[in-house]
Design a protein around this motif. Sequence first.
Motif, PDB file in Angstrom:
ATOM      1  N   TRP A  89      -0.330 -13.997   6.781  1.00 10.41           N
ATOM      2  CA  TRP A  89       0.431 -13.323   7.816  1.00 10.41           C
ATOM      3  C   TRP A  89       1.275 -14.300   8.619  1.00 10.41           C
ATOM      4  O   TRP A  89       0.849 -15.426   8.893  1.00 10.41           O
ATOM      5  N   TYR A 133       0.958  -6.363   2.781  1.00  9.37           N
ATOM      6  CA  TYR A 133       0.121  -7.494   3.202  1.00  9.37           C
ATOM      7  C   TYR A 133      -1.171  -7.521   2.394  1.00  9.37           C
ATOM      8  O   TYR A 133      -1.950  -6.564   2.403  1.00  9.37           O
ATOM      9  N   SER A 136      -6.433 -11.096   4.548  1.00 11.13           N
ATOM     10  CA  SER A 136      -7.626 -10.523   5.176  1.00 11.13           C
ATOM     11  C   SER A 136      -7.548 -10.473   6.699  1.00 11.13           C
ATOM     12  O   SER A 136      -8.446  -9.947   7.349  1.00 11.13           O
ATOM     13  N   LYS A 137      -6.502 -10.996   7.282  1.00 10.06           N
ATOM     14  CA  LYS A 137      -6.368 -10.994   8.737  1.00 10.06           C
ATOM     15  C   LYS A 137      -6.185  -9.571   9.240  1.00 10.06           C
ATOM     16  O   LYS A 137      -5.528  -8.746   8.610  1.00 10.06           O
ATOM     17  N   ASN A 138      -6.774  -9.282  10.405  1.00  8.88           N
ATOM     18  CA  ASN A 138      -6.640  -7.955  11.008  1.00  8.88           C
ATOM     19  C   ASN A 138      -5.247  -7.820  11.632  1.00  8.88           C
ATOM     20  O   ASN A 138      -4.951  -8.451  12.630  1.00  8.88           O
ATOM     21  N   VAL A 139      -4.410  -7.016  11.014  1.00 13.45           N
ATOM     22  CA  VAL A 139      -3.018  -6.865  11.442  1.00 13.45           C
ATOM     23  C   VAL A 139      -2.759  -5.404  11.780  1.00 13.45           C
ATOM     24  O   VAL A 139      -3.302  -4.503  11.134  1.00 13.45           O
ATOM     25  N   SER A 140      -1.925  -5.156  12.790  1.00 14.49           N
ATOM     26  CA  SER A 140      -1.584  -3.794  13.181  1.00 14.49           C
ATOM     27  C   SER A 140      -0.834  -3.073  12.065  1.00 14.49           C
ATOM     28  O   SER A 140      -0.237  -3.698  11.188  1.00 14.49           O
ATOM     29  N   ASP A 141      -0.853  -1.744  12.138  1.00 11.53           N
ATOM     30  CA  ASP A 141      -0.142  -0.948  11.140  1.00 11.53           C
ATOM     31  C   ASP A 141       1.368  -1.046  11.299  1.00 11.53           C
ATOM     32  O   ASP A 141       2.121  -0.714  10.373  1.00 11.53           O
ATOM     33  N   LYS A 164      -1.429  -2.272   3.865  1.00 11.43           N
ATOM     34  CA  LYS A 164      -2.499  -3.255   3.655  1.00 11.43           C
ATOM     35  C   LYS A 164      -3.730  -2.708   2.932  1.00 11.43           C
ATOM     36  O   LYS A 164      -4.734  -3.411   2.800  1.00 11.43           O
ATOM     37  N   ASN A 165      -3.672  -1.467   2.470  1.00 15.54           N
ATOM     38  CA  ASN A 165      -4.822  -0.866   1.802  1.00 15.54           C
ATOM     39  C   ASN A 165      -4.666  -0.916   0.284  1.00 15.54           C
ATOM     40  O   ASN A 165      -3.644  -0.486  -0.255  1.00 15.54           O
TER      41      ASN A 165
END
Length: 299
Positions: A89, A133, A136-141, A164-165
């Motif tokens: 990211w 994406y 594995s980083k938590n990123v906003s939609d 990201k899914n």
Amino acid sequence: MGNEAADENRTVRRKAKDSVFTVLFQDVNNVYELYKELHPEDVDVTVDDIRVETLETVLINDIYNDLGFIVNSGGKVRYVILVEAQSRWTDNITLRMLLYITETYHRYLKETEQSEHVEKKVLLPKPDMYVVYTGSKNVSDEVSFSQTYFDGDSPLDLKVKVLKNSGKDTLHGQYIGFSRVYDEQRKLYGNKLECIRETIRICIEKGYLTEFLGIHKQEVTTMLSELFDEQAQRNQYDIAIKRESRTQGIAEGMEKGMEKGMVQTLADLVRKGIITIKQASEQAKMSVEEFSAKSGLSA
């Protein structure tokens, strides 16, 4: 046996997943499928309505992106869609998209013989931007240019949706699944051919890009492996530069140390009255003023 050993030592290209993404969406049918995933409401669009406009080269600033395409629907140009594939990211993605959309519009105006300098409003396709994406980083939609850089306080804004899914039901989800399998296998096997073999085997087993990998298996294998890995070459270059800099630094240090020792030795001879300061400066190949400054003696 020798050739097999050589093959086993092939390494995986640094941007392997990006290359697979590029080849996957060189096929306009895959681009069409991706568009239908992004805009299922557009039931009238056909594959003939898709025109790929990926930025490949720009002479002035070398801007290029992963995927760009323009969509016609109902006889009108509706969307210009930009899609970037990211395994790591970066908060700069919205800035990059701003540059990409600007260049894409610039080209579009030229192709359609329109000018932003005339009084009449030009006709533009609506921008729609995405990041596929795979990390594995938590990123906003969704990410915003204004929010990222100016805490939302900017007259200029641009929003990018984040896909990201992973999953078998969508082409972009299959690509994300492929990328994550690749990352897992690379942790196990490193940059070796076995990583590629296992990635392809597992992805076909799980239903990730099955048709694509079946048709392009050899191409993907070649794409993901090469004798001299780009990253390895870059690392070797960096090591060589550091070694050269270190060697040069040592040489310069020795030279400065030798010069300092020589100056002090000559200065001692001057203090003892054995030679004059002029003779000492000539021996050191310096002016009297320079020798005086370095030795601490009065000219």
